[in-house]
Design a protein around this motif. Sequence first.
Motif, mmCIF file in Angstrom:
data_model
loop_
_atom_site.group_PDB
_atom_site.id
_atom_site.type_symbol
_atom_site.label_atom_id
_atom_site.label_comp_id
_atom_site.label_asym_id
_atom_site.label_seq_id
_atom_site.Cartn_x
_atom_site.Cartn_y
_atom_site.Cartn_z
ATOM 1 N N GLY A 77 0.813 -1.206 0.000
ATOM 2 C CA GLY A 77 0.000 0.000 0.000
ATOM 3 C C GLY A 77 0.845 1.253 0.000
ATOM 4 O O GLY A 77 2.058 1.222 -0.199
ATOM 5 N N THR A 78 0.180 2.382 0.259
ATOM 6 C CA THR A 78 0.853 3.669 0.255
ATOM 7 C C THR A 78 1.287 4.034 1.672
ATOM 8 O O THR A 78 0.907 3.386 2.647
ATOM 9 N N CYS A 126 -0.112 -2.764 -8.377
ATOM 10 C CA CYS A 126 0.351 -2.258 -7.074
ATOM 11 C C CYS A 126 1.507 -1.287 -7.218
ATOM 12 O O CYS A 126 1.851 -0.589 -6.266
ATOM 13 N N ASN A 171 0.745 2.083 -5.978
ATOM 14 C CA ASN A 171 0.853 2.320 -4.545
ATOM 15 C C ASN A 171 2.311 2.428 -4.115
ATOM 16 O O ASN A 171 2.699 3.328 -3.377
ATOM 17 N N LEU A 187 -3.182 -4.048 3.338
ATOM 18 C CA LEU A 187 -2.106 -3.316 2.658
ATOM 19 C C LEU A 187 -1.095 -2.798 3.672
ATOM 20 O O LEU A 187 -1.464 -2.267 4.722
ATOM 21 N N THR A 195 3.053 -0.857 3.926
ATOM 22 C CA THR A 195 4.106 -0.198 3.166
ATOM 23 C C THR A 195 5.255 -1.171 2.929
ATOM 24 O O THR A 195 5.478 -2.108 3.709
ATOM 25 N N SER A 204 5.203 6.166 -3.227
ATOM 26 C CA SER A 204 5.399 6.278 -1.787
ATOM 27 C C SER A 204 6.857 6.181 -1.362
ATOM 28 O O SER A 204 7.183 6.460 -0.214
ATOM 29 N N HIS A 215 -1.806 5.734 4.884
ATOM 30 C CA HIS A 215 -2.907 4.827 5.191
ATOM 31 C C HIS A 215 -4.063 5.562 5.865
ATOM 32 O O HIS A 215 -3.866 6.398 6.720
ATOM 33 N N ASP A 266 -7.844 2.973 2.267
ATOM 34 C CA ASP A 266 -6.877 2.214 1.478
ATOM 35 C C ASP A 266 -5.960 1.320 2.304
ATOM 36 O O ASP A 266 -4.960 0.840 1.815
ATOM 37 N N ARG A 306 -1.135 10.152 -9.770
ATOM 38 C CA ARG A 306 -0.433 8.979 -9.236
ATOM 39 C C ARG A 306 0.263 8.225 -10.367
ATOM 40 O O ARG A 306 1.385 7.727 -10.213
ATOM 41 N N ASN A 327 -9.333 3.088 -4.821
ATOM 42 C CA ASN A 327 -9.432 2.756 -3.403
ATOM 43 C C ASN A 327 -10.782 2.160 -3.012
ATOM 44 O O ASN A 327 -10.970 1.734 -1.873
ATOM 45 N N ASP A 349 -8.374 9.143 -6.846
ATOM 46 C CA ASP A 349 -8.187 7.714 -6.600
ATOM 47 C C ASP A 349 -9.477 7.018 -6.164
ATOM 48 O O ASP A 349 -9.423 5.922 -5.592
#
Length: 363
Positions: free
Chosen positions: A141-142, A216, A219, A185, A187, A223, A145, A149, A254, A352, A348
């Motif tokens: 994920g990003t 993915c 994401n 998700l 990081t 990040s 959070h 998401d 993004r 999401n 997004d």
Amino acid sequence: IIKKTLGLVIEHKETLRGHDVHLWYPKYDEGSEGMLRVLNSAFEGSLTYNFDSEPAEEGVHDDLYRFWNIPSQLVGENKLFVDVGSALGFTAMLMAFEYPRTTVVSIEPASPSWLIQNINFRCNLSEEQRSYVHPILAGVGTKHHDDNDSMMKMVWKPSMTTSTRNWNIEKDFDFGKDIELTVHLRTLRAILAEATPEDLPLGTPISVLNLDCEGCEYNLIPSMHEASFKSIRLILGRTNWGFIPVSKKPSSERAENTHKRLCTHYNFAKRCKECCDFPTLPVRPRLQSATVEDTVEDETGFGEVEVGDETDNSSITSESTVADIAGSMCDGFDVWAEENHLHDVPDDYGWNEMSAYVKVDSR
């Protein structure tokens, strides 16, 4: 899920570039069959593949997934290979066979695939080999959070175990076999902190990142801290903007942040049409296999590049741009960008949204 997964898989006697293996995967799994074609590409008379279903043109093999020929300075003890979207673990196994003592972090979001890859590791890798391979169940994920998401709905298909994703055409869902999952998700930094507590010196950068995770990348890549991204020596994989239905695409902002970073790597500039959005973007020199290490100064801003006697030095130039590498792939790019809404997805919201489906294929 465990019971259903174990009821679907069977044992297959296969080879991975000369290594006899007993692989567990579902019958008629086109994803696993395609991955085996890629990993065995051009080995002892095998056909050459760029992607699982894309035979390379004669004499024009781009080696996008050259797991069997990674430069020696990027693998081995105290080197980190990260496989994002690792499916049933075939790539991680090949790394263990070909590059002993390389730390491999195998990240897979789908619990059925994660379960099967653990079975494959147990059946085919020695105890010492397994000590360097770390299978992690997580979606990437990003860093921002929130309630929207930190989780994502995805669909796992036994007929295509390499394509677990959150953008599926609803009418294609097989209620008898496919499994809808809620994926946690995390990081990439958090995943690596868990996966490599003892293997590597603190702060070891990623040597090789394999990024084939059905979207993915949108994401993960934005990040990353700029210094962390630039420290990655080699990125393999592809982008998925052109495949994701419009209603499930992430924002164009993004996308731009993702593509502009990834397209500095040769494999993306060569094969991903999204890169044509940045024709003057400098591209990192393509790394070749090295036997005698040497250093070539890279003036593109990415630091020094180690090469060796086997390197085709003509490909190492600070003047290479996306336009130089991509060539005719960029023909008709403006039409492609408009058709795929590259520049006009405002947010997004669809990306999401807690749904793994779109009702109509809006690609």
